[in-house]
Scaffold this active site. Sequence first.
Site, mmCIF file in Angstrom:
data_model
loop_
_atom_site.group_PDB
_atom_site.id
_atom_site.type_symbol
_atom_site.label_atom_id
_atom_site.label_comp_id
_atom_site.label_asym_id
_atom_site.label_seq_id
_atom_site.Cartn_x
_atom_site.Cartn_y
_atom_site.Cartn_z
ATOM 1 C CB CYS A 126 5.088 4.298 -18.391
ATOM 2 S SG CYS A 126 4.417 5.905 -17.943
ATOM 3 N N GLY A 127 7.347 6.466 -19.869
ATOM 4 C CA GLY A 127 8.239 7.598 -19.622
ATOM 5 C C GLY A 127 7.854 8.404 -18.403
ATOM 6 C CG HIS A 128 4.150 10.423 -18.243
ATOM 7 N ND1 HIS A 128 4.442 11.767 -18.327
ATOM 8 C CD2 HIS A 128 3.454 10.122 -19.365
ATOM 9 C CE1 HIS A 128 3.937 12.248 -19.446
ATOM 10 N NE2 HIS A 128 3.347 11.279 -20.091
ATOM 11 C CB CYS A 129 6.291 4.984 -14.841
ATOM 12 S SG CYS A 129 4.544 4.718 -15.229
#
Length: 493
Positions: A54-57
């Site tokens: 996940c990019g946000h993670c």
Amino acid sequence: MRFIPLAVFITLLSVGFGDEVPTEDNVLVLSKSNFESVVTTTNYILIEFYAPWCGHCKSLAPEYAKAATTLKEEESPIKLAKVDATQEQELAENYGVRGYPTLKFFRNGSPIDYTGGRQADDIVAWLKKKTGPPATTVSSAEQAKELIAANPVIVFGFFPDQETEKAKVFLNVAGLVDDHVFVLVTDEKVIKDLEAEANDVVIFRNFEDPRIKYTEEAFDEDLFKRWVFVHSLPLIVEFSHETASKIFGGEIKYHLLLFLSKKNGHFDKYLDELKPVAKNYRDKIMSVAIDTDEDDHQRILEFFGMKKEEVPSARLIALEQDMAKYKPATDDLTANTVESFFAGTLKQHLLSEDLPADWAAKPVKVLVASNFDEVVFDNTKTVLVEFYAPWCGHCKQLVPIYDKLAEHFEKDDDVVIAKIDATANELEHTKITSFPTIKLYTKENQVRDYNGERTLSAMTKFVESNGEDGAEPVPSMSDDDDEDSEIPVKDEL
């Protein structure tokens, strides 16, 4: 020499949690085997459910670790932990995790949703607010100045008498606003040393005007919360993963989006000229700068039906009007153009494709914004419409079934089977939030949503019964791959 037995040594290592808990960058790493013991033996713990891909993670990870380190250095009882939700699916399901990252704060074992920002300072401030008094009381000017220097935004209330109505409102809001530090100053000498007066409320910032005083006559919780939100952000906020939650989850529901290219020097060229206009309307409209060079921001351009060739440009979006969009008469990005947004004279901008010449040639009729009402609201027809997205996997799977459905009704002059690309065509009267969405428009001017099985027999039955039969609810599904695709909003926009 006296040797410590191995069993005792292991016990000493594991004091506190029963079993030794691995850590990464001062963040506890939890799994099914240790989750319960950690949560039940820790008074305050924030847990991130994440996915490695996940990019946000990935963006959150360094800030999360920084927050954990700060709390450890302060010898705080608050702990930070993380769970790989792709490996611990049962844990994720138990706590209602439906997206990444999801953060839950456990106080004495009871969870609540984390609602703060994604910078380390925001995380620490939110946690301290949840575990301590709503406002920090300072006893010296030196202590106050240290807090001002350590926080990008901090809110001071100067109240020698805490029983006044204004002081009570200040403290109530301090308990409600999680992402900023509030400070209470009661000593009159300290108030004077900080160049304030009794009953002043002041925001100190490390950007633009460093000191903003509340000057409105009225002072209630709603007004004060909105004031704190507005003045805790720059005049023009740069869009990023970190600021997205504040932009879309804040008090201001109208956003002026400035589409600019940093590589082409647009930020330097336009923002200074536009700041005075943004300042005039900041209480009503938030101005947001979006760097269109960023790959992650391409979906925003798609959402507005824009191409990179149109940059620099601006759009207005109204969250309270189902994400209604407004476009200026010209793409010249000047103060006068931006002023036209705030004057309230713009009409809603709806995306529309050109009507294909052969739109009615096949069994499934092709609709666009311009012919939708004429076809769908024909009182002599029963019309079934699929609202789809070209990139939606579920829509692609439906194509052969929907084609057969249209062939089944092709000789029935009273029935029309149609489809519309809802990403390229928008309707003022109908807002679509997931794909595919299927609606039946009856001759009686009723609209009935189809939520049944996507089979030829079930959909045929639904149309033949005028939407009365065959619309059994779809069973709930926990796997993201089995859910319909949603329009990107909030963090993704």
